[in-house]
Design a protein around this motif. Structure first.
Motif, PDB file in Angstrom:
ATOM      1  N   GLU A   1       0.797  -1.221   0.000  1.00 40.92           N
ATOM      2  CA  GLU A   1       0.000   0.000   0.000  1.00 40.92           C
ATOM      3  C   GLU A   1       0.831   1.273   0.000  1.00 40.92           C
ATOM      4  O   GLU A   1       0.275   2.356  -0.009  1.00 40.92           O
ATOM      5  CB  GLU A   1      -0.931  -0.012   1.227  1.00 40.92           C
ATOM      6  CG  GLU A   1      -1.939  -1.155   1.199  1.00 40.92           C
ATOM      7  CD  GLU A   1      -2.826  -1.184   2.424  1.00 40.92           C
ATOM      8  OE1 GLU A   1      -3.918  -0.592   2.373  1.00 40.92           O
ATOM      9  OE2 GLU A   1      -2.415  -1.776   3.438  1.00 40.92           O
ATOM     10  N   GLU A   2       2.121   1.141   0.031  1.00 43.16           N
ATOM     11  CA  GLU A   2       2.976   2.328   0.031  1.00 43.16           C
ATOM     12  C   GLU A   2       4.213   2.057  -0.798  1.00 43.16           C
ATOM     13  O   GLU A   2       4.713   0.927  -0.842  1.00 43.16           O
ATOM     14  CB  GLU A   2       3.397   2.703   1.459  1.00 43.16           C
ATOM     15  CG  GLU A   2       2.284   3.271   2.316  1.00 43.16           C
ATOM     16  CD  GLU A   2       2.819   3.814   3.639  1.00 43.16           C
ATOM     17  OE1 GLU A   2       3.818   4.540   3.601  1.00 43.16           O
ATOM     18  OE2 GLU A   2       2.243   3.496   4.687  1.00 43.16           O
TER      19      GLU A   2
ATOM     20  N   TYR B   1      -4.491  -1.925   5.438  1.00 38.20           N
ATOM     21  CA  TYR B   1      -4.909  -0.922   6.419  1.00 38.20           C
ATOM     22  C   TYR B   1      -5.320   0.400   5.761  1.00 38.20           C
ATOM     23  O   TYR B   1      -5.897   1.262   6.415  1.00 38.20           O
ATOM     24  CB  TYR B   1      -3.775  -0.657   7.421  1.00 38.20           C
ATOM     25  CG  TYR B   1      -2.546  -0.023   6.814  1.00 38.20           C
ATOM     26  CD1 TYR B   1      -2.358   1.362   6.830  1.00 38.20           C
ATOM     27  CD2 TYR B   1      -1.568  -0.805   6.211  1.00 38.20           C
ATOM     28  CE1 TYR B   1      -1.238   1.935   6.267  1.00 38.20           C
ATOM     29  CE2 TYR B   1      -0.445  -0.252   5.649  1.00 38.20           C
ATOM     30  CZ  TYR B   1      -0.278   1.124   5.682  1.00 38.20           C
ATOM     31  OH  TYR B   1       0.833   1.697   5.124  1.00 38.20           O
ATOM     32  N   LYS B   2      -5.030   0.559   4.473  1.00 37.99           N
ATOM     33  CA  LYS B   2      -5.343   1.830   3.808  1.00 37.99           C
ATOM     34  C   LYS B   2      -6.354   1.677   2.686  1.00 37.99           C
ATOM     35  O   LYS B   2      -7.282   2.463   2.565  1.00 37.99           O
ATOM     36  CB  LYS B   2      -4.050   2.440   3.221  1.00 37.99           C
ATOM     37  CG  LYS B   2      -3.201   3.195   4.211  1.00 37.99           C
ATOM     38  CD  LYS B   2      -1.938   3.658   3.518  1.00 37.99           C
ATOM     39  CE  LYS B   2      -1.848   5.153   3.513  1.00 37.99           C
ATOM     40  NZ  LYS B   2      -0.626   5.632   2.851  1.00 37.99           N
ATOM     41  N   ASP B   3      -6.151   0.687   1.867  1.00 42.88           N
ATOM     42  CA  ASP B   3      -6.968   0.505   0.667  1.00 42.88           C
ATOM     43  C   ASP B   3      -8.455   0.499   1.031  1.00 42.88           C
ATOM     44  O   ASP B   3      -8.905  -0.277   1.879  1.00 42.88           O
ATOM     45  CB  ASP B   3      -6.578  -0.811  -0.013  1.00 42.88           C
ATOM     46  CG  ASP B   3      -7.219  -0.950  -1.391  1.00 42.88           C
ATOM     47  OD1 ASP B   3      -8.460  -0.940  -1.449  1.00 42.88           O
ATOM     48  OD2 ASP B   3      -6.477  -1.077  -2.375  1.00 42.88           O
ATOM     49  N   SER B   4      -9.221   1.398   0.380  1.00 42.02           N
ATOM     50  CA  SER B   4     -10.642   1.520   0.735  1.00 42.02           C
ATOM     51  C   SER B   4     -11.413   0.241   0.441  1.00 42.02           C
ATOM     52  O   SER B   4     -12.317  -0.141   1.177  1.00 42.02           O
ATOM     53  CB  SER B   4     -11.274   2.693  -0.024  1.00 42.02           C
ATOM     54  OG  SER B   4     -11.133   2.488  -1.432  1.00 42.02           O
TER      55      SER B   4
ATOM     56  N   LYS C   1      -9.717  -2.557   2.989  1.00 43.19           N
ATOM     57  CA  LYS C   1      -9.295  -2.125   4.321  1.00 43.19           C
ATOM     58  C   LYS C   1      -9.635  -3.187   5.366  1.00 43.19           C
ATOM     59  O   LYS C   1     -10.763  -3.689   5.423  1.00 43.19           O
ATOM     60  CB  LYS C   1      -9.959  -0.797   4.677  1.00 43.19           C
ATOM     61  CG  LYS C   1      -9.386  -0.181   5.952  1.00 43.19           C
ATOM     62  CD  LYS C   1      -9.898   1.231   6.168  1.00 43.19           C
ATOM     63  CE  LYS C   1      -9.239   1.853   7.388  1.00 43.19           C
ATOM     64  NZ  LYS C   1      -9.721   3.232   7.608  1.00 43.19           N
TER      65      LYS C   1
END
Length: 1704
Positions: free
Chosen positions: A1032-1033, A1087-1090, A1093
Motif C-alpha cells: 500500500e505504500e 490498512y489503507k486501501d478503501s 481495508k
C-alpha cells in the motif's frame, strides 16, 4: 590350532583388531596373556572354569575345563582354545556361558546349548550332560501349529538359561525360582515364556548364579495411568474397608489375599503378604498398586519359609511413644493384618495417631523445627538425603527413587466420600490426619506411605523414621512399590507436577473443612518435564531407549535382587530406584548385580564379600553407586564370581580398566566362593596399570575368577577415532546432565507460586519473590520452552552416546552411525535449542534470572563457572548463564572435527571419505549458522536494553518479540526518507521479519514477506537511493554513501529471503540468493486501501500486488478465493458474501476480470435463487439461466436466455412452474416484449405480439381441440378486437371479439358454414404456425456470440484464424490446470488424454481439404464437441441445455414441432459457420471434395450430370447435416422425437392397429395377401443352424434377418444412420431371394414393394410415422434423389399403404 603366549606389552603390531587378553586379579604383578587366533575375536563369555569365544566368520572356540566332554579332551588351557566343530556350517552371532554350560546363537535365531544339564539348563531332556553344541527348539505352544521363536540374545546362569526373542519377550528353562515361571515342577526342560513380562519390551537379559535380570523399556504414558482397582483381582474382596465406631471412623487398606501370586491378563502379578515379601511387591511399574493387593495364578506356590528372618520390623505407637521392634521381635509379633487409620479414637491400638493431641503435637513439631534439622535426622541406608533448601527438587535421587505426586487412591477417595454424610465433621479430622502423608512427602520426597499406613510414616508413628534401623526403612520403602509407578510416564508426570507438591490436599469433598479446601485450591504452576516423553519422536527405533527399568527375580539371600531385602522373588519385579537412572546395560555376577547408566555411572548391589560392588556402603540390598574418581566414565562392565571389571574413559580417550573384588593369588586354584579368608580384596575399584598397553579395548568380560578384554590396535587411527568420538559424546552427555541436574532443575524449582520458609528463630516467616514474578509471564513461558528444548537435546545426546558405545562393543564401524545416516535429527534438535536460548536472551530472560539465581547459587557461583568452563573473574551472573546455555553449540565443532578425523582414515576418492566429509560439512555449517544466530540475539538484546535512551516512540516496545532479531538500524542517520521535512525524524529499523519506520510519536511496520526493494540508478540523480515497495505504500530511502546503500540493500534482501523461506529461525542459512524472488507467497493485512481495508490476503504476490492464486478475507465475512492480477480479482475465483437479513451466504463461483465478476459463473443467492451463466461488471450479462423459488416456493420458475445489465433482454425461455406455462420469445427489461410463443400444460398454444409483459397485438391462439383464434389481443388470454374464430369442424366466426379465453366471449360479426365440397376455401383458411414466432436464426444469438468471443472474434466471422486456435489452446490448458488443482473437479484419465490431444493445433486448418483431411476434421469435431472445456464443446452443451429447456415438460407440445426442426437446422448452419472459420479451406454447404485419383479425366467426369443422379459416395459432398448431425442430433433426439410422436400420434395409432391385425396371419398367408410372387416365398428357413421347411402355419420365419435389420432403425439417431439401416434391409431381402434365383436377377418395384411391405409389417416398428417424418425433415438434400432417396420413398409408401390396407 596354533596359539602362542605373548605379553601384551610386547605386541605392537598395528592394524590388528579383536585381540583377546586374559588375566586374574588386580595386583601390579599381573600381566595379561594374549590369545593369538587366526581371526579377530568378536565376543567372549566366561563360566566358572571355562570360556567361549566367538570369532569373525561365526566360528566358536572353547577353553578351560570341560567335564561334560567325556570322550574328548576335558581341559584346555585358556591360551589354547579348541574349535566347536559341531557348529560348523552354522554362522554364530552370539555366545553365552553359564557356570558349567554354554550357549550359541545363530544368525537365523536358532539356539545351540551344551555342557552340564542336570537341572535342565541346556533345555534337553533325559540328558545330564550335553557334550557338544545341540539345537534347542524354542517353540510357541500358543500358536497352531506351534512356530519357532527367533532368538536375539542368550544368557546363562548356574542352573538356568534365558533367551530374548525377536518379539522382545523372555523365555526360560532350567531349575529354580530364577526362571520366573508359574510352575512348581523342576527342571523345566522346554523353553517357556515368562508370562509376567509379556506385553513389555525387554531389551536385555542377564543371569547370575541363581538370579535373573532384565532391562525393560518403560511403558508409554497412556499405558501407565490406568485407574487403581478397588477390589482384589483374585478373591474379589474390597481393598479398602470402613468401620464406623461410636466417635470415629476407621478406614483400613490392610487387605490380605490368601492366594498369593496371580498372573493377570495384562501380564501383571501381585503378591499377597501371605506368601510374598511383606507389604510391597510391585506388580507392574505402569500400575501403582497397594502392596496388599494380590492376584495369584492357579495352583499352589511353594511357601517361602526359610526367609522369615528377613520380615520387616514393625513400629507401633503406644501412649504416644515411639517403639521400634527389631528383626528378632518380628516372629513373636507376627503379622498384623489390622493396620488402619484411626481418627479421633484415643484408645485405638491400630491408629498411627492415638488421639487428636498427638496429631497437634506432631504438627507443632514440624512447624517448630527447621527443614535443615529435619533432614539431618533423616538417614536412609547410611546415606544422607538432603532436599534443596528452597523447594522440591525435580531430580531423582541417586539412591532413593522419586515418586509421583502423592494422592490418595480412587478407591479410598470414594470411600471417604461415601461416609461423609454419615459421620459429618469426623471426616474432616480423618482427612486432616491423612494429609500428614502429604507433609511427610514434602519434607522427605524419597519416602512414600506404607501399605496400611496411608499417613506415610513408617510404623505408623510420626517420629518413627529417624529412629528406625536402615534395613527396616529400606524394606518399608520397598513395601510401597505398589503405590509407585516405575514407568517413565509416571516419572515424567512426577517431574511435571513436582513443583505443585506442597502441603495441599486434593479437593475431594465439599464436606472437607474450608481451611483444607483453601489450601488445596492454591494456584499450581505447571512445570516442565525434563525427561522427554517417549524420547524424540523422529529418532524412533534408530537410537537406544534411555527410559528403562531393571527387573529382577530369583534368589535374594545376598540382596542381589535389589529390592531392599533378602527375600526371593518368584516373578520379575521392577527395581524401583533404577527406573529413572537411564540404565543401558545390566550384568550379573554369581551373587551380585550391576547396572550401567547412560551417564556412565555404575550401580551395584548384592554380595559384597570381596568388595565386588565397588563401594563399602551398607546395606547392599539396594542399588548404590560404585565409588569412582570424578571424571571417570564407565561404559562397559563385566561381573564374575567375586569381582567386577569396569571399562571406562579417563583423561584421554583411550579406555582404561578398573577392577573391584577379590585378589587372586598367583598359581592358586580357584577358591570356593564361601572360603575367601586370606584373600585380599578392594575397598573401591582400582585402576589396572597394564590397561594402556592393551590398545583400544572395546569390551570386557568376567566369569569365575577370570577377566577378559577385547582390544583393537588402531588401523590408520580408525579405532582411535571411533573411540574418541564415543568418548567425547559420553563426556558431553555427562556435562549436559550435570547442567540439567545442578542448574536447570534448581532454577525451575524457583518457579513455585509461593515459597515460605521460617527464620532461624522460628518466629516470622519470610516470603521470597517467585520466579514467575521475577521473570514475568512471557519470560517464564520462554524458560519452560528452553528447558524443554534442553531436555530434548540432552536426551538425544544420551541416546546417541549409548548408540556409539554399543557400536564399539559390537561392529566398530562408522557406516551405521545415526549422526551420518540421519543427521537431520541432530540438526533440527540443535536448531530448536539454539532458537529457544536466543528467544530467552532477546527478552532479557537471563538478566531477569540473575537475581533469583544469585539467591540460589550465592555470590560466588563456582559451580556455574566450572560448568560454563569460564575462567574470567567477576563475570556478571547473567553473562555466565548465557555462556552456560550456549555451551552445547561448541559440540557441533567437535562433531565436525571427529568426522573429519575419521575421514582421514580413508582414501580421498573413496565413497566412505565423501560420506564422512559431507557429514562434517553439515555440522560445521550448522555451527557457523548458530554462531551467527547467537550474535543476532545478543545484538537484539543490547538494542532493546539501550532502546529507551535512543528515542521515545509510542508503542515501539510492543515490537519486542522472542523470535524477532535486529539486523540493522539507522539511528546514526545512515538512512533517511526522501522529501521528508526539515525537522522530521525518521528512524528505520530492520528486523528479521519486518522493516519498521519510526517517527516522533508513531511507527509503522512493513512485513518483510511483502516488501520489495530496488536500487535507484545513481547516474541521473547522483543520490544513493533505494525504492521500497509495499502493498500500500511506495517510498524512497536515501543512504549517506554508496557503501551504506549496498549494505542496506543486501541486508533487506537477505532478510526478506530468510523471512520467506523460514530460515530466520530454523534454517542453516546456506545457499542464500543475491535477491529474493519478485514473485512470492505471503500473508498481509491491508490498512489503507478503501476496497480491502482491514482485509487479510494470503497468496501469491508480484512486485507489491496480489498476483496469482490467493485468498482475501474481509472483516464483514466476505471471502474471495481464486486468482488475482495486478492486485485485482482476475481469472477463476470463489466468492462468499454473507446476507445479514437471511443469515445465509451469497456464493459466486466463476470468472473475474479487473476485480469484477466477468465471464461464465454460478451465483447462489441467499434467497435460494441460482444463476448459471455470463457476468459482466458484477451483473448478469449475456446468456444465463436463473432458477427461482427453491426457498420461496410461491413462484418457482426457471428462465434461460439473454441478460443485459442484470435484466432479461433478448430471446429467452421462461418456465412458470406454478402456472404451468412456458414462454419462448423476446424480452426487454425483465418484461416480455416483442414476438413470442406461450404453451400451457392444458394444451393451449399462443404465438404473436407481447407488450409490457402482456399479450398485446396480433396473435394466434389454438386450443387442444384445434379451435383457432387469429386476431387482436389486449391482455393475457384476453381477446379484444378483430379476428377470426375457427371451429374444429371448419365453421368460423369473423368479426370483433372481447373477453377472456375460456370465460365466455362476446362476438360481433358473421358466422360462416363452409360448403362441404369447398375444399379450396378450407385450405385457404388453414393457419400457418410460426409466422408470428421468433425466427430460428434469432434464437440463442447470444450463445453463438459468446462462442465467437471465446475464439477471439468481436463479431461472427470477424477475426484471425490463428488467434482463434491460440485461444482454444490457452482455454484448454487453463481449464485443465484448474481442474487439476481442484480435487472436487478431477477429470478422468480419458478426459485428460482428450484434452491433451485438443491442446495441439491441428494441421488440417490450412491447405486444401482432401478426403483424408475431411475425416480428420470430422474426428476433431467429435472430440471437441465431447469436451465442455473446448469452445465448441461448451457451445454444444449450452445448445443442448436450451433445447431441452424449451421442448421438455410443458414445451412438449406438438404445435412446436416445426419450430423445433427449424431450430436444429439453424444450429447446423451457425455451427457450420464456426467450423468453416476454424477450417477456412473447407468447402461451403453442398461443395464437393475431389476424389483422390491419378487420372485427370476422372476429375472432369466427377461433375457430369449423369453421375449427380446417383447417390454420392460418403464424404464427397460437404454438408452441415452430414458433418454435424452425428454430433448434435443424438443429444437432442429425446425431446425432438417426442414432438414427432405427439404430432404423428393419430396416424401411428391407425398404422399400429393395422400392423397388429395383419401380423396375426402366418407367413405364407400374409405373403399371399400382400401379393408377393410365389417365387419369392421362402421354401426353407434356418432354425438353430438347420434348414426347416416353411409350412402354412410357420410364422415370423420368412425374411427374418431383414426384419431384424429393419428393427434397428429405432436404435439410431441421425437420418443417415436410419437410411443405412433401410439399405441393409434391402440387401438382406435380396440376399435371401438370390439364394433361390439366378445370379443376374434384378428387382422391379412391382416385385420389391410387396416383399418390403411384408418386412415392414413383421418388423413391428411402433412409431414408424415419426421415424419417417424425422428422416424426411432432416435428411441431407444431396441424397434425396439417389439410391437412399428411392429406398426411403419405398419405406414411406409402405407406411401409407399399411394405414389404408383393407383386410377381408
Amino acid at each position: 590350532m596354533e596359539s602362542q603366549r605373548k605379553s601384551s606389552g610386547e605386541e605392537d603390531s598395528s592394524g590388528e583388531r579383536g585381540l583377546l587378553h586374559t588375566w586374574k586379579g588386580y595386583s601390579y604383578s599381573v600381566t595379561p596373556e594374549r590369545v593369538l587366533l587366526s581371526r579377530p575375536v568378536l565376543q567372549a563369555a566366561l563360566g566358572t572354569r571355562h570360556g567361549v569365544l566367538l570369532v569373525e566368520g561365526g566360528q566358536v572356540y572353547s577353553f578351560g575345563e570341560f567335564p561334560w566332554k567325556q570322550s574328548q579332551v576335558s581341559e584346555v588351557g585358556p591360551l589354547k582354545p579348541v574349535l566347536e566343530s559341531a557348529l560348523s556350517g552354522q554362522r554364530v552371532v552370539a555366545v553365552a556361558a553359564g557356570s558349567f554350560h554354554s550357549g550359541a546363537l545363530t544368525e537365523d535365531g536358532g539356539v545351540h546349548m551344551w555342557g552340564e544339564n542336570s537341572f535342565g539348563q541346556c533345555g534337553l531332556s533325559s540328558l545330564t550332560v550335553v557334550p557338544n553344541p545341540t539345537p534347542v527348539a524354542v517353540m510357541d505352544p500358543d500358536t497352531s501349529p506351534p512356530h519357532t521363536i527367533r532368538v536375539l540374545e542368550l544368557a546363562c546362569g548356574e542352573q538356568h538359561s534365558l533367551a530374548l526373542s525377536a518379539q522382545h519377550e523372555v523365555w526360560a528353562w532350567g531349575s529354580g525360582c530364577q526362571l520366573g515361571l508359574v510352575t512348581t515342577v523342576f527342571p523345566v526342560w522346554k523353553p517357556q515364556k515368562v508370562e509376567h513380562l509379556v506385553g513389555r519390551h525387554v531389551l536385555q537379559v542377564a543371569c547370575g548364579a541363581f538370579h535373573s535380570l532384565a532391562l525393560v523399556r518403560c511403558l508409554p504414558p497412556q499405558e501407565s495411568r490406568r485407574p487403581l482397582p478397588d477390589k482384589c483381582g483374585q478373591c474379589n474382596q474390597l481393598l479398602y474397608t470402613m468401620t464406623d465406631k461410636e466417635d470415629h471412623v476407621i478406614i483400613s487398606d490392610s487387605h490380605y489375599c490368601p492366594l498369593g501370586v496371580e498372573l493377570l491378563a495384562e501380564g501383571e502379578a501381585r503378591l499377597g503378604p501371605g506368601r510374598s515379601p511383606p507389604l510391597g511387591l510391585q506388580s507392574s511399574p505402569s500400575e501403582p498398586l497397594s502392596s496388599h493387593t494380590s492376584d495369584s495364578a492357579p495352583g499352589p506356590h511353594p511357601s517361602i519359609t526359610e526367609h522369615t528372618d528377613y520380615e520387616r520390623g514393625r513400629t507401633v505407637a503406644q501412649n504416644g511413644e515411639v517403639l521400634t521392634t527389631t528383626d528378632t521381635d518380628i516372629s513373636a509379633a507376627g503379622t498384623d493384618s489390622d493396620r488402619a487409620v484411626g481418627v479421633g479414637g484415643a484408645g485405638s491400638r491400630n491408629s498411627p495417631y492415638p488421639d487428636d493431641q498427638a496429631v497437634k503435637e506432631y504438627l507443632k513439631k514440624l512447624s517448630d523445627t527447621s527443614l535443615a534439622e529435619e533432614t539431618a535426622k533423616m538417614t536412609i541406608a547410611g546415606a544422607s538425603f538432603q532436599p534443596p533448601a528452597d523447594s522440591l527438587d525435580l531430580l531423582t535421587s541417586d539412591l532413593i527413587p522419586r515418586v509421583m505426586p502423592v494422592t490418595t487412591s480412587s478407591a479410598l477417595n470414594s470411600l471417604v466420600s461415601s461416609c461423609a454424610s454419615a459421620v459429618g465433621e469426623r471426616v474432616v479430622s480423618t482427612y486432616e490426619a491423612l494429609s500428614l502423608k502429604k507433609m511427610i512427602n514434602y519434607y522427605y520426597p524419597g519416602v512414600v506411605g506404607v501399605a496400611g499406613v496411608p499417613g506415610g510414616i513408617p510404623g505408623g508413628v510420626p517420629g518413627g523414621f529417624p529412629g528406625g534401623p536402615a534395613e527396616e526403612r529400606v524394606r518399608l520403602e520397598e513395601s510401597m512399590q505398589g503405590k509407585k509407578s516405575c514407568s517413565t510416564g509416571d516419572i515424567r508426570e512426577e517431574e511435571a507436577e513436582g513443583l505443585s507438591r506442597r502441603l495441599s490436599l486434593p479437593g475431594l469433598l465439599s464436606q472437607v473443612s474450608p481451611r483444607l479446601l483453601r489450601r488445596a485450591s492454591r494456584p499450581r504452576v505447571r512445570a516442565v518435564p525434563l525427561t522427554p516423553v517417549g524420547g524424540l519422536p523422529e529418532a524412533g527405533e534408530l537410537l537406544p531407549s534411555l527410559q528403562t527399568e531393571v527387573w529382577s527375580w530369583g534368589r535374594g539371600e545376598e540382596g542381589q535382587l535389589g529390592h531392599g531385602d533378602n527375600l526371593p522373588r518368584l516373578q520379575p519385579l521392577c527395581i524401583k530406584c533404577l527406573s529413572s537412572k537411564e540404565v543401558v546395560l545390566v550384568a550379573a555376577g554369581a551373587h551380585h548385580s550391576l547396572a550401567l547408566t547412560a551417564q556412565s555411572q555404575v550401580f551395584s548391589w548384592g554380595s559384597n564379600s570381596s568388595g565386588q560392588l565397588g563401594h563399602m556402603a551398607s546395606p547392599t540390598t539396594i542399588p548404590r553407586l560404585a565409588t569412582l574418581s570424578e571424571g571417570i566414565r564407565v561404559w562397559d562392565v563385566g561381573a564374575g564370581a567375586q569381582h567386577t571389571l569396569l571399562l571406562a574413559d579417563g583423561d584421554c580417550y583411550q579406555p582404561i580398566l578398573y577392577y573391584s573384588g577379590q585378589q587372586v593369588r598367583e598359581g592358586a586354584q580357584d577358591a570356593p566362593q564361601d572360603q575367601t579368608e586370606g584373600y585380599s580384596y578392594t575397598q573401591q575399584p582400582v585402576l589396572l596399570p597394564f590397561c594402556m598397553n592393551l590398545g583400544y579395548v572395546s569390551g570386557v568380560f568376567a566369569g569365575g575368577q577370570s577377566c577378559v578384554a577385547l582390544a583393537d590396535r588402531s588401523v590408520m587411527g580408525f579405532s582411535a577415532s571411533l573411540h574418541e568420538l564415543a568418548a567425547a559424546e559420553r563426556k558431553f552427555y555427562c556435562k549436559l546432565s550435570s547442567v540439567k541436574n545442578h542448574i536447570l532443575r534448581p532454577l525451575l524449582d524457583l518457579g513455585e507460586d509461593y515459597c515460605c520458609r521460617y527464620s532461624s528463630a522460628g518466629q516470622r516467616p519470610w516470603v521470597r519473590e517467585s520466579l514467575s514474578t521475577a521473570l514475568g509471564l512471557a519470560s517464564t513461558v520462554l524458560l519452560r520452552s528452553l528447558a524443554r528444548c534442553y531436555s530434548h537435546l540432552c536426551h538425544l545426546t544420551g541416546q546417541h552416546s549409548a548408540s556409539l558405545t554399543a557400536n564399539l562393543r559390537r561392529r566398530r564401524e562408522f557406516k551405521s552411525l545415526v549422526m551420518l545416516e540421519h543427521a537431520s535429527i541432530f540438526l533440527d534438535t540443535y536448531n530448536e535449542y539454539c532458537c529457544s536460548v536466543g528467544n530467552f536472551l532477546v527478552m532479557g530472560g537471563f538478566q531477569a534470572l540473575a537475581k533469583p539465581s544469585l539467591e540460589f547459587f550465592g555470590k560466588c557461583p563456582e559451580l556455574l563457572q566450572r560448568l560454563a568452563e569460564s575462567s574470567e573473574e567477576n563475570i556478571p551472573l547473567s553473562d555466565l548463564l548465557v555462556t552456560l546455555f550456549y555451551l552445547p553449540m561448541r559440540h557441533l565443532h567437535e562433531y565436525g572435527r571427529l568426522l573429519l578425523k575419521l575421514g582421514t582414515c580413508f582414501e580421498v576418492s573413496s565413497v566412505d571419505y565423501q560420506k564422512l566429509q559431507d557429514g562434517c560439512s553439515k555440522f560445521e555449517a550448522l555451527a557457523l549458522h548458530l554462531k551467527r544466530r547467537r550474535k543476532e540475539a545478543e545484538y537484539t538484546y543490547h538494542f532493546w536494553k539501550s532502546f529507551p535512551g535512543k528515542m521515545t516512540v509510542s508503542g515501539l516496545d510492543s515490537l519486542r518479540n522472542p523470535r524477532r532479531r535486529l539486523i540493522c538500524e539507522s539511528s546514526n542517520k545512515a538512512l533517511t526518507l526522501q522529501n521528508s521535512g526539515r525537522f522530521s525524524v525518521n528512524w528505520f529499523i530492520l528486523f528479521n521479519d519486518a522493516l519498521v519506520h519510526a517517527q516522533f510519536s508513531t511507527h509503522h511496520v512493513f512485513p518483510l514477506a511483502t516488501l520489495w526493494v530496488e536500487p535507484i540508478p545513481e547516474e541521473n540523480t547522483g543520490l544513493h537511493g533505494l525504492k521500497v515497495i509495499s502493498p500500500e505504500e511506495t517510498f524512497t530511502l536515501l543512504a549517506c554513501s554508496s557503501m551504506e546503500k549496498a549494505k542496506w540493500l543486501r541486508s533487506i534482501n537477505q532478510a526478506v529471503d530468510q523471512a520467506m523461506s523460514g530460515a530466520g529461525q530454523s534454517g542453516s542459512g546456506a545457499g542464500q540468493r543475491a535477491e529474493p524472488p519478485i514473485s512470492r507467497t505471503a500473508s498481509y493485512t491491508f490498512y489503507k486501501d478503501s476496497r480491502l481495508k482491514e482485509a487479510i490476503y494470503e497468496g501469491r504476490w508480484l512486485a507489491g500486488k496480489p498476483n496469482g492464486r490467493g485468498m482475501v478475507k474481509w472483516l464483514d465475512g466476505r471471502i474471495y478465493t481464486g486468482t488475482f492480477k495486478n492486485g485485482l480479482e482476475d481469472g477463476f475465483g470463489d466468492y462468499v458474501m454473507p446476507s445479514k437479513t437471511l443469515n445465509l451466504n451469497d456464493h459466486y463461483q466463476g470468472h473475474w476480470k479487473e476485480g469484477k465478476m466477468h465471464g461464465i459463473g454460478t451465483y447462489k443467492y441467499a434467497t435460494g435463487e441460482l444463476y448459471e451463466g455470463s457476468f459482466q461488471d458484477n451483473m448478469r450479462h449475456g446468456h444465463g439461466m436463473l432458477r427461482s423459488g427453491t426457498l420461496n416456493s410461491s413462484s418457482p420458475s426457471v428462465f434461460i436466455g439473454q441478460w443485459v445489465h442484470d435484466k432479461k433482454t433478448g430471446y429467452g425461455v421462461f418456465d412458470d412452474i406454478t402456472r404451468g406455462e412456458k414462454y419462448m420469445g423476446m424480452w426487454q427489461d425483465d418484461q416480455r416484449q416483442g414476438t413470442g410463443v406461450i404453451v400451457t400444460q392444458f394444451g393451449l398454444y399462443y404465438e404473436g405480439a407481447f407488450n409490457n409483459n402482456k399479450m398485446q397485438g396480433t396473435g394466434v391462439l389454438l386450443s387442444e381441440d384445434n379451435t383457432t383464434y387469429e386476431g387482436e389481443f389486449s391482455e393475457d388470454w384476453t381477446l379484444n378486437g378483430k379476428g377470426v374464430l375457427t371451429m374444429p369442424n371448419g365453421d368460423y366466426f369473423e368479426g370483433s371479439f372481447t373477453g377472456e379465453w375460456g370465460s365466455g366471449l362476446k362476438v360481433t360479426g358473421s358466422f360462416f358454414k363452409p360448403n362441404l365440397y369447398d375444399s379450396d376455401g378450407d385450405k385457404g383458411r388453414a393457419v400457418k404456425l410460426g409466422r408470428l414466432a421468433v425466427r430460428p436464426e434469432e434464437k440463442w444469438r447470444v450463445v453463438f456470440e459468446e462462442c465467437w468471443m471465446r475464439l477471439g472474434c468481436e463479431a461472427p466471422g470477424q477475426g484471425e484464424n490463428q488467434r482463434a486456435w491460440e485461444n482454444i489452446a490457452v482455454a484448454l490448458t487453463t481449464s485443465r490446470r484448474r481442474h487439476r488443482d481442484s480435487p472436487e473437479m478431477n477429470l478422468s484419465r480419458t478426459q485428460n488424454r482428450t484434452l491433451e490431444s485438443l491442446e495441439f493445433i491441428p494441421q488440417q486448418h490450412v491447405g486444401p481439404v482432401t478426403m483424408e483431411k475431411y475425416d480428420s476434421i470430422r474426428r476433431y469435431l467429435i472430440k471437441a464437441c465431447d469436451t465442455p472445456l473446448h469452445p465448441l464443446g461448451w457451445l454444444m452443451e449450452t445448445l443442448v441445455a436450451v433445447y431441452r429447456m424449451t421442448y421438455v415438460g410443458v414445451g412438449a407440445n406438438r404445435r412446436l414441432l416445426l419450430q423445433a426442426v427449424n431450430e436444429i437446422m439453424s444450429y447446423l448452419a451457425r455451427i457450420f459457420q464456426l467450423v468453416r472459420f476454424l477450417f477456412p479451406d473447407l468447402p461451403e454447404e453442398g461443395g464437393a471434395i475431389p476424389e483422390p485419383s491419378s487420372d485427370p479425366q476422372d476429375k472432369k467426369d466427377s461433375n457430369c450430370a449423369d453421375t449427380q443422379l446417383e447417390s454420392p459416395k460418403p464424404g464427397r459432398v460437404v454438408s452441415s447435416s452430414a458433418l454435424l448431425l452425428p454430433v448434435l442430433l443424438p443429444r437432442l433426439y429425446p425431446p425432438l422425437f417426442t414432438l414427432y410422436a405427439l404430432e404423428k400420434e393419430r396416424e401411428d395409432d391407425v398404422y399400429w392397429e393395422c400392423v397388429l391385425r395383419l401380423n396375426k396371419q402366418p407367413d405364407v398367408a400374409l405373403l399371399a395377401f400382400l401379393g408377393v410372387q410365389h417365387r419369392f416365398h421362402s421354401v426353407s428357413v434356418p432354425v438353430l443352424g438347420e434348414k426347416t421347411e416353411v409350412v402354412s402355419s410357420t410364422k415370423d420365419a420368412c425374411f427374418a434377418s431383414a426384419t431384424e435389420t429393419l428393427q434397428q432403425i429405432s436404435t439410431t439417431f441421425t437420418p443417415s444412420d436410419k437410411l443405412q439401416v433401410i439399405q441393409l434391409t434391402f440387401e438382406e431381402i435380396t440376399k435371401e431371394v438370390m439364394s433361390s434365383l439366378e445370379d443376374n436377377f434384378l428387382w422391379s418395384m412391382d416385385d420389391l414393394f410387396p416383399v418390403f411391405l411384408y418386412v415392414v409389417l413383421r418388423a413391428r416398428i411402433r412409431n414408424l410415422g415419426s421415424e419417417v417424418s424425422l428422416i424426411e425433415d432432416l435428411m441431407d438434400p444431396c441424397v434425396q434423389h439417389g439410391e437412399h432417396g428411392i429406398m426411403f420413398t419405398t419405406l414411406k409408401a409402405c407406411y401409407y399403404q399399411i394405414q389404408h390396407e383393407k383386410t377381408t
